[in-house]
Design a protein around this motif. Structure first.
Motif, PDB file in Angstrom:
ATOM      1  N   THR A  20      -3.759  11.416  -7.086  1.00 54.43           N
ATOM      2  CA  THR A  20      -5.189  11.558  -7.387  1.00 54.43           C
ATOM      3  C   THR A  20      -6.071  10.492  -6.749  1.00 54.43           C
ATOM      4  N   ALA A  21      -5.541   9.689  -5.868  1.00 51.73           N
ATOM      5  CA  ALA A  21      -6.292   8.589  -5.252  1.00 51.73           C
ATOM      6  C   ALA A  21      -6.834   7.626  -6.302  1.00 51.73           C
ATOM      7  N   ALA A  22      -6.046   7.393  -7.348  1.00 49.34           N
ATOM      8  CA  ALA A  22      -6.459   6.498  -8.432  1.00 49.34           C
ATOM      9  C   ALA A  22      -6.153   5.040  -8.142  1.00 49.34           C
ATOM     10  N   ILE A  23      -5.460   4.759  -7.039  1.00 49.37           N
ATOM     11  CA  ILE A  23      -5.073   3.387  -6.715  1.00 49.37           C
ATOM     12  C   ILE A  23      -5.957   2.872  -5.594  1.00 49.37           C
ATOM     13  N   ALA A  24      -6.480   1.668  -5.782  1.00 45.41           N
ATOM     14  CA  ALA A  24      -7.365   1.054  -4.797  1.00 45.41           C
ATOM     15  C   ALA A  24      -7.116  -0.450  -4.773  1.00 45.41           C
ATOM     16  N   PRO A  25      -7.518  -1.116  -3.727  1.00 44.16           N
ATOM     17  CA  PRO A  25      -8.127  -0.561  -2.521  1.00 44.16           C
ATOM     18  C   PRO A  25      -7.076   0.011  -1.579  1.00 44.16           C
ATOM     19  N   GLN A  26      -7.542   0.801  -0.638  1.00 45.37           N
ATOM     20  CA  GLN A  26      -6.676   1.298   0.415  1.00 45.37           C
ATOM     21  C   GLN A  26      -6.579   0.218   1.489  1.00 45.37           C
ATOM     22  N   ALA A  27      -5.564   0.300   2.310  1.00 49.28           N
ATOM     23  CA  ALA A  27      -5.326  -0.724   3.338  1.00 49.28           C
ATOM     24  C   ALA A  27      -6.520  -0.900   4.269  1.00 49.28           C
ATOM     25  N   ALA A  28      -7.216   0.179   4.605  1.00 49.68           N
ATOM     26  CA  ALA A  28      -8.353   0.112   5.532  1.00 49.68           C
ATOM     27  C   ALA A  28      -9.650  -0.354   4.868  1.00 49.68           C
ATOM     28  N   ASP A  29      -9.653  -0.436   3.563  1.00 50.42           N
ATOM     29  CA  ASP A  29     -10.839  -0.849   2.814  1.00 50.42           C
ATOM     30  C   ASP A  29     -11.067  -2.354   3.006  1.00 50.42           C
ATOM     31  N   ALA A  46      -9.592  -4.826   0.583  1.00 51.35           N
ATOM     32  CA  ALA A  46      -8.154  -5.104   0.555  1.00 51.35           C
ATOM     33  C   ALA A  46      -7.847  -6.560   0.882  1.00 51.35           C
ATOM     34  N   GLY A  47      -8.653  -7.162   1.708  1.00 52.83           N
ATOM     35  CA  GLY A  47      -8.436  -8.553   2.075  1.00 52.83           C
ATOM     36  C   GLY A  47      -8.934  -9.552   1.047  1.00 52.83           C
ATOM     37  N   THR A  48      -9.616  -9.069   0.044  1.00 54.48           N
ATOM     38  CA  THR A  48     -10.216  -9.974  -0.942  1.00 54.48           C
ATOM     39  C   THR A  48      -9.502  -9.983  -2.284  1.00 54.48           C
ATOM     40  N   VAL A  49      -8.458  -9.160  -2.432  1.00 58.60           N
ATOM     41  CA  VAL A  49      -7.737  -9.079  -3.696  1.00 58.60           C
ATOM     42  C   VAL A  49      -6.257  -9.395  -3.483  1.00 58.60           C
ATOM     43  N   SER A  50      -5.591  -9.805  -4.541  1.00 57.72           N
ATOM     44  CA  SER A  50      -4.182 -10.182  -4.440  1.00 57.72           C
ATOM     45  C   SER A  50      -3.227  -9.030  -4.728  1.00 57.72           C
ATOM     46  N   GLN A  51      -3.767  -7.901  -5.201  1.00 61.22           N
ATOM     47  CA  GLN A  51      -2.932  -6.751  -5.532  1.00 61.22           C
ATOM     48  C   GLN A  51      -3.784  -5.493  -5.473  1.00 61.22           C
ATOM     49  N   VAL A  52      -3.135  -4.342  -5.644  1.00 61.42           N
ATOM     50  CA  VAL A  52      -3.876  -3.094  -5.803  1.00 61.42           C
ATOM     51  C   VAL A  52      -4.018  -2.821  -7.290  1.00 61.42           C
ATOM     52  N   TYR A  53      -4.873  -1.863  -7.637  1.00 59.22           N
ATOM     53  CA  TYR A  53      -5.189  -1.568  -9.029  1.00 59.22           C
ATOM     54  C   TYR A  53      -5.181  -0.066  -9.253  1.00 59.22           C
ATOM     55  N   ILE A  54      -4.865   0.341 -10.479  1.00 61.43           N
ATOM     56  CA  ILE A  54      -4.867   1.754 -10.842  1.00 61.43           C
ATOM     57  C   ILE A  54      -6.022   2.024 -11.798  1.00 61.43           C
ATOM     58  N   ASN A  55      -6.827   3.010 -11.452  1.00 56.58           N
ATOM     59  CA  ASN A  55      -7.941   3.408 -12.303  1.00 56.58           C
ATOM     60  C   ASN A  55      -7.383   4.223 -13.475  1.00 56.58           C
ATOM     61  N   PRO A  56      -7.468   3.688 -14.694  1.00 55.45           N
ATOM     62  CA  PRO A  56      -6.885   4.397 -15.835  1.00 55.45           C
ATOM     63  C   PRO A  56      -7.567   5.729 -16.148  1.00 55.45           C
ATOM     64  N   PHE A  73       0.792  -1.231   0.000  1.00 57.28           N
ATOM     65  CA  PHE A  73       0.000   0.000   0.000  1.00 57.28           C
ATOM     66  C   PHE A  73       0.826   1.283   0.000  1.00 57.28           C
ATOM     67  N   VAL A  74       2.119   1.185  -0.213  1.00 54.73           N
ATOM     68  CA  VAL A  74       2.973   2.373  -0.282  1.00 54.73           C
ATOM     69  C   VAL A  74       2.566   3.233  -1.476  1.00 54.73           C
ATOM     70  N   CYS A  75       2.299   2.605  -2.602  1.00 57.89           N
ATOM     71  CA  CYS A  75       1.921   3.359  -3.800  1.00 57.89           C
ATOM     72  C   CYS A  75       0.577   4.059  -3.621  1.00 57.89           C
ATOM     73  N   VAL A  76      -0.304   3.448  -2.863  1.00 55.72           N
ATOM     74  CA  VAL A  76      -1.621   4.041  -2.618  1.00 55.72           C
ATOM     75  C   VAL A  76      -1.450   5.397  -1.930  1.00 55.72           C
ATOM     76  N   ALA A  77      -0.569   5.446  -0.955  1.00 55.39           N
ATOM     77  CA  ALA A  77      -0.326   6.691  -0.220  1.00 55.39           C
ATOM     78  C   ALA A  77       0.357   7.744  -1.083  1.00 55.39           C
ATOM     79  N   GLU A  78       1.124   7.322  -2.075  1.00 56.87           N
ATOM     80  CA  GLU A  78       1.863   8.257  -2.929  1.00 56.87           C
ATOM     81  C   GLU A  78       1.058   8.773  -4.108  1.00 56.87           C
ATOM     82  N   CYS A  79      -0.086   8.182  -4.381  1.00 59.64           N
ATOM     83  CA  CYS A  79      -0.869   8.562  -5.551  1.00 59.64           C
ATOM     84  C   CYS A  79      -1.447   9.973  -5.381  1.00 59.64           C
TER      85      CYS A  79
END
Length: 83
Positions: free
Chosen positions: A21-30, A33-43, A13-19
């Protein structure tokens, strides 16, 4: 052109904090986050600033144009997460 997260992502989740525009999800508190294997970037929200790729210790983030052929399907995987 958007950035794309690939399967090398360790969900630290380091990249999530650096984004910028908040284009990266899920956030750690979401709860998702426990249901996916990675984070994703909204194009549609990515502004191509590169903050995420610069901070990623796993080198899991590429510009869409620079995705290796064997990782090209991750562009659609990132896009699909936000649909």
């Amino acid at each position: 052109m958007a950035y794309v997260v690939t399967d090398a992502c360790t969900k630290d989740f380091v990249c999530v904090a650096e984004c910028a525009t908040a284009a990266i999800a899920p956030q750690a508190a979401d709860p998702a986050a426990g249901t996916v294997s990675q984070v994703y970037i909204n194009p549609d929200e990515c502004i191509d600033c590169g903050n995420c790729a610069n901070i990623c210790a796993q080198n899991a983030i590429y510009t869409e144009a620079d995705l290796p052929a064997d990782k090209a399907h991750f562009a659609e995987k990132n896009r699909a997460y936000f649909q």
